[in-house]
Design a protein around this motif. Structure first.
Motif: not given
Length: 933
Positions: A381-389, A587-589
Motif C-alpha cells: 500500500y503506497s502513500i505519497e505526500t507533496r512534501i515527501t515527493k 511512504a517513501v517509494g
C-alpha cells in the motif's frame, strides 16, 4: 650477500614451520627427539633428497616441495614430484604413515592428504601443526580422513520434522561434501528455517563425520545470540537428548576458544580481532558492519598466522547472512582456516555465487516458500505526500525559524533573511517537517481498518496490527514515536523504539513486541532490519528507503514469518484466523525505487564523517580514508569549544585534535615513511635482508596503527555528535497533503518509468543475448527461441536488474493498457509475453499461452477447411494438443523433447513417428512456426 629466490622461499617456509610448532633441522644435524614435530631439510629418500621431510614422534608423515615465489603460478605442476618422495621409501625409517604432501613458496602453500578418496590438493594459509598430523594418522591402520568419512560414513537423513526444502538442502550439501567441494551455498528464503537446517547438518557432521569443531559465523551480536539459542534448543531426531547435552556450544565473548567446544559461535568482527591479536570494541559487534559503515577498504589489513588459533582449528565454517560477510576485510578470516565453507543466505548476489564457486546446493525462493505455506505473501500500500515527493520552502517572510539540536533536542529560534528551500531527500536529516510525518501517520491510521477490516473489538474500537516502522535515524525515530502516540491517542507503551541506542533495554522491548499486547508499534533504524523473528508482525511501514536490494529484501523478510491462530490471538486478540499475509505500507517509494547492490565507497567529498569514523574503528587504514578524516577533523577543530577540545583529549588518551590530524597525515607521508625506513636500516645494519624487510614493514604498520588506535567507539561517537550541525530546521510553515494513497503500488507515472526502463534494457542487450537478437533483428526466426534461451534471458535480467522482474513489469503494463488475457503464473511465460509486446508481433500485452491456443485453433480450422490436405486423425490430434501444451510453457519443441514427459507416456519419439510417419519432422517444424507467430 644477496640471497637467491630459492633461499628466500626457504626462509619463509622455515618461519611458517616454526610458527606452526615445528623444529627445523638440517640433514647433517638431525635430532628427531628435539620436538614432537621436526622438519628436516634435504632429507634423503630413495628417489633423491626431499626439500623437507616432516617427522612426528620420530615417524615420517609428510614432505614439502619448496619452490621460489615466481613458481607460484605453476605450483600444481610439482605435485607429482611430492608424490614421488612420498612413495620412494627411506633408509632406516618406516614410511607406512607418510601420506601428507605440501608444495610451497612460503607465500602460497598447497596441501594434499593422500588418505582422501581421489586425493586433491588445496591451498592452505600455512602448515598444520605436528599434533594435528599425529592425530590424523594415529592408530593402526591409519584412520580415515575427514573427506573419506564424509564420502563413506554419512547415513540417510531422517526426514521426520524437516520441510522438503530443508531435506533437499542437507542431502545436496552432504553430496557436495562427498565430492570434496570446498564451498557450498544454501540459498533459502527468509523464514524458511535456515538456522534449523544448519543445526541439523552440523549435528550430522559431528556425529557421523566425526568433525572436530564447527564455527558458526554471524555479523552482529544479536544474530549470534539467536544462533546460540537455536543450537541449545535443537532436538536431534535420533536421540532423546538436547544438542547441548551431546556437544558443547560456545559463543565467543573473548579470544579464547575452549578446547572442549564442538560448536563455536562468533561474530566475524570478533574472530578477525582474535586472529589479529587485538582487543575488540564492544560496540563493533552490535551493528552490521556491511550496512552501517558504508566504507569498504581497498586493501584489507592482513591476517597473519596466530599460534593460538591454528588453521585447522575448525573443520567446517558456516557463514550466516553470507551475502554481506564474505568480502573485503572479512574474507581473510574465511581464507585463514583449512575448512569447508557453507554459506547461508536468503538474498545472494553475483559476488556471493562467485565466492562459493557457483556450488548452490539449495535454491529456495520466497515465492516457493509462500507456495509451500512456509511464509506468507504480502500486499503493498503506497502513500505519497507533496512534501515527501518535492520538499518545500519556508519563506523569508517568516523572519524566524525554529532550530533543534539533534542529540539534546534543545530548541531555539533563529532569524532568516532569505527563503529556506529543501528537497524531499533532506527530510528528517537536515529538515524536519512535523506535518509531513503527521500526514503520513494520520493516513496510516485511516487506512489500517480498511486493510484489516476484521480487527474490531466488540465495543467497536479498532485493534492495530503489530507494526514495525523503519526510520532513517534515532532522531527521526523519536519524531515518529511522538506522532504515533498522539495520532492514535495512546500512551508510551503503545509505541516504542527498538534501536541499539535506545535507553530502554532493546532486547526487553523486542521481547514485549513479540510476546505481549503492547507495544503495537515498534520503530527501528536497523537493529531488527535483518535476522530477527517477530512472527506476529503484520505491517511494515517504510519511512526510510535503502539502496541495497539485498538489505531491502531482508527488511521485507521481517514480515514473512507464519504464526498459527492461537499464537497470533495471544498478542492480537481480535484475530479471526492464523496470519495469512502482511502489508507493506510504503511512504517513501522504497518498493518502487531502483535497488542496487551495495558497493564499497570510493573517495568522494560527500562521504559522511560517521562513515569515515566507523571505518577507522573497524580497522580500515588506507590513505584515502586517513586523508579524508584528517580534513574533516581540521574543519571541526575550528568549530569546537574549549570544553569540547578538552573532552576530545580525554577520550583520545591525551592527544589533541591537531595531534590526531598530524598522525593521520604522517601515516602516509612519503617523507615520514622514508625516515622510518632509514631509522630501521640504521638500527639493523648488517642484519639479514629478510629481517630488515620485516622490521621496515612493522615500522610502517606502526605509523598507521598509532594514528588509528585512538578512534575507539567512545571517541568516534563523540566526534560524530560534535560534528553534527547541532540543528535541524523545524518547518512549521509548510502544510503537507496526501498526493497518492493506493494499494497497487503503481502510479501512471511510475508505470511509464518501469515500462521505459524495461524496454530500454531489452534493446540495450540485444547484441549479447540470443533470444533478444532473434526477436529484435530476426523476427522470422522466433520459432528457434528455446526454453533454455528464455531461461538464460530471465537469469541475466534478474541478476542485472532484479527490480525489472517480469511479474512487476506486467503490472506496470496493465496500469497503462488493456491486457489481453490473465497474468501468467510463470515468470518465464510472462517474460515471453512481454518480449512479444516490446519486439512484436503483439500490439498490446497478451498472455502467451492464450495466444498459442488461438494460433493453434486458427491453424486447425484452416487445415480442416482445406480440401487439398489430409485431415488429422484423432491419434494425431492428441499428439498435436500435447505439442501445443508443451510450447505454452517451453516455447519450442525439439525432437529430443519427445523422449520426456508427457510424450514418453505415448511412446516418445517412436510413438509420434508411428502416428505421423515421415511427416513427423515437418509437423514439428510447422507447429514451432505457427504457434509462436
Amino acid at each position: 650477500m644477496n640471497q637467491t629466490p630459492e633461499q628466500l622461499a626457504r626462509d619463509r617456509i622455515d618461519r611458517h614451520l616454526r610458527q606452526a610448532g615445528w623444529v627445523v633441522q638440517d640433514k647433517n644435524s638431525v635430532d628427531l627427539y628435539a620436538n614432537d614435530g621436526v622438519a628436516v631439510r634435504e632429507f634423503q629418500t630413495n628417489d633423491g633428497p626431499a626439500d623437507y621431510v616432516l617427522f612426528v614422534k620420530q615417524q615420517p608423515v609428510g614432505v614439502i616441495e619448496a619452490k621460489r615465489e615466481e613458481a607460484a603460478m605453476n605450483i600444481t605442476t610439482v605435485e607429482e614430484q611430492s608424490l614421488r618422495y612420498l612413495t620412494a621409501g627411506m633408509k632406516f625409517v618406516n614410511t607406512d604413515k607418510l601420506c601428507f604432501a605440501y608444495e610451497s613458496t612460503g607465500e602460497i602453500t598447497r596441501f594434499t592428504d593422500f588418505r582422501d578418496p581421489l586425493p586433491r590438493s588445496r591451498e592452505v594459509f600455512s602448515f598444520h601443526r605436528p599434533e594435528t598430523l599425529l592425530g590424523w594418522i594415529k592408530g593402526a591402520p591409519i584412520p580415515q580422513s575427514l573427506r573419506d568419512r564424509l564420502k563413506e560414513n554419512m547415513p540417510p537423513l531422517p526426514e521426520q520434522g524437516l520441510r522438503p526444502a530443508q531435506i533437499e538442502a542437507i542431502n545436496n550439501l552432504e553430496r557436495s561434501f562427498a565430492d570434496n567441494r570446498p564451498r557450498a551455498l544454501i540459498q533459502m528464503a527468509t523464514g524458511a528455517g535456515k538456522t534449523f537446517t544448519a543445526c541439523t547438518f552440523v549435528y550430522r557432521l559431528l556425529k557421523h563425520a566425526k568433525a572436530k569443531r564447527v564455527l558458526f559465523l554471524v555479523d552482529t551480536r544479536n544474530l549470534g545470540e539467536q544462533a546460540e539459542q537455536a543450537f541449545l534448543s535443537y532436538q536431534p531426531r535420533d536421540d532423546n537428548r538436547k544438542f547441548s547435552e551431546l556437544y558443547n556450544v560456545q559463543r565467543l565473548s573473548s579470544s579464547h576458544v575452549a578446547g572442549d567446544s564442538q560448536v563455536v559461535i562468533s561474530t566475524i568482527q570478533r574472530l578477525y580481532a582474535t586472529l589479529k591479536g587485538e582487543d575488540l570494541d564492544a560496540t563493533a559487534e552490535e551493528e552490521d558492519p556491511y550496512e552501517s559503515t558504508g566504507w569498504q577498504k581497498k586493501e584489507p589489513l592482513p591476517v597473519v598466522y596466530n599460534e593460538r588459533h591454528p588453521i585447522e582449528e575448525f573443520d567446517f565454517v558456516v557463514i550466516d547472512e553470507c551475502h554481506r560477510s564474505i568480502y573485503n576485510l572479512w574474507r581473510q578470516v574465511l581464507d585463514y582456516y583449512d575448512a569447508f565453507l557453507i554459506g547461508l543466505t536468503a538474498t545472494p548476489d553475483s559476488r556471493t555465487y562467485g565466492f562459493f564457486n557457483k556450488n548452490v546446493v539449495s535454491e529456495y525462493t520466497y515465492e516457493q516458500s509462500v507456495a509451500d505455506g512456509v511464509n506468507v505473501p504480502y500486499d503493498v500500500y503506497s502513500i505519497e505526500t507533496r512534501i515527501t515527493k518535492a520538499g518545500s520552502l519556508i519563506p523569508k517572510s517568516e523572519q524566524r525559524i525554529e532550530q533543534r539540536e539533534k542529540l539534546s533536542r534543545r530548541r531555539r529560534w533563529e532569524a532568516i533573511d532569505e527563503d529556506v528551500e529543501y528537497e524531499g531527500r533532506q527530510l528528517d536529516r537536515d529538515v524536519v517537517s512535523p506535518d509531513q510525518i503527521r500526514t503520513i501517520i494520520r493516513e496510516v491510521r485511516r487506512v489500517l481498518p480498511h486493510l484489516f477490516p476484521d480487527r474490531y473489538h466488540a465495543d467497536g474500537t479498532f485493534e492495530v496490527p503489530k507494526t514495525l516502522v523503519f526510520a532513517k535515524s534515532d532522531s527521526h525515530a523519536d519524531d515518529i514515536i511522538q506522532c504515533i502516540r498522539e495520532e492514535f491517542g495512546q500512551g508510551n507503551d503503545f509505541c516504542k523504539k527498538v534501536t541499539y541506542k535506545s535507553e530502554e533495554d532493546p532486547k526487553s522491548v523486542l521481547n514485549q513486541f513479540r510476546n505481549s499486547w503492547n507495544p503495537r508499534f515498534a520503530v527501528t533504524v536497523d537493529m531488527i532490519a535483518t535476522g530477527t523473528d517477530v512472527k506476529p508482525l503484520e505491517v511494515l511501514l517504510f519511512l526510510r528507503d535503502v539502496k541495497s536490494s539485498n538489505y531491502f529484501e531482508q527488511m521485507k523478510g521481517r514480515g514473512t514469518r507464519t504464526i498459527d491462530f492461537d499464537a497470533l490471538r495471544d498478542v492480537s486478540g481480535t484475530a479471526k484466523h492464523a496470519k495469512t499475509h502482511f502489508v507493506i505500507i510504503d511512504a517513501v517509494g522504497a518498493t518502487e525505487s531502483k535497488k542496487t547492490v551495495s558497493r564499497p565507497l570510493e573517495r568522494k567529498p560527500g562521504v559522511p564523517l560517521k562513515d569515515l569514523l566507523g571505518a577507522v574503528k573497524m580497522g580500515v587504514r588506507d590513505e584515502e580514508l586517513f586523508s579524508s578524516l584528517a580534513n574533516r577533523l581540521i574543519r571541526l577543530e575550528k568549530q569546537v569549544t574549549p570544553d569540547e577540545r578538552a573532552q576530545f583529549e580525554q577520550l583520545a588518551g591525551g592527544r589533541s585534535i591537531k595531534q590526531a590530524v598530524k598522525q593521520l597525515l604522517d601515516a602516509y607521508d612519503p617523507d615520514v615513511q622514508e625516515a622510518a625506513r632509514t631509522q630501521v636500516q640504521s638500527k639493523l645494519r648488517g642484519a639479514a635482508p629478510d629481517d630488515i624487510d620485516r622490521a621496515t614493514e612493522q615500522a610502517l604498520e606502526d605509523l598507521t596503527r598509532n594514528a588509528a588506535r585512538i578512534f575507539n567507539g567512545a571517541l568516534c561517537e563523540y566526534v560524530e555528535n560534535v560534528r553534527k550541525v547541532h540543528s535541524q530546521t523545524i518547518d512549521h510553515v509548510s502544510v503537507d497533503e496526501v498526493l497518492r494513497s493506493e494499494a497497487d503500488g503503481f502510479s501512471q507515472e511510475r508505470s511509464k518509468e518501469v515500462v521505459k526502463d524495461f524496454e530500454g534494457w531489452l534493446r540495450d542487450h540485444a547484441d549479447e543475448i540470443t533470444a533478444l537478437d532473434i526477436y529484435f533483428r530476426h523476427p522470422h526466426r522466433r520459432r528457434e527461441v528455446t526454453f533454455a534461451m528464455v531461461k538464460s534471458l530471465l537469469a541475466t535480467l534478474k541478476t542485472d536488474r532484479p527490480n525489472l522482474a517480469p511479474p512487476y513489469v506486467w503490472e506496470a503494463y496493465a496500469k497503462l493498457e488493456e491486457v489481453k488475457g490473465g497474468k501468467p503464473e510463470s515468470e518465464l511465460v510472462a517474460l515471453v509475453s512481454l518480449l512479444r509486446r516490446v519486439a512484436g508481433p503483439d500490439e498490446r500485452l497478451t498472455d502467451y499461452p492464450g495466444q498459442v491456443d488461438r494460433n493453434y485453433k486458427r491453424w486447425i480450422f484452416a487445415r480442416n477447411n482445406d480440401t487439398g490436405v489430409t485431415k488429422f486423425t484423432e491419434e494425431q490430434l492428441d499428439w498435436l494438443r500435447m505439442i501445443r501444451d508443451h510450447v505454452k510453457q517451453s516455447f519450442h519443441l525439439e525432437a529430443d523433447d519427445l523422449d520426456y514427459a508427457p510424450f514418453d507416456q505415448r511412446g516418445g519419439r517412436g510413438g509420434m513417428f508411428r502416428a505421423f510417419g515421415k511427416e513427423m519432422n515437418a509437423v514439428i517444424a510447422e507447429m514451432n512456426e505457427i504457434l509462436v507467430a
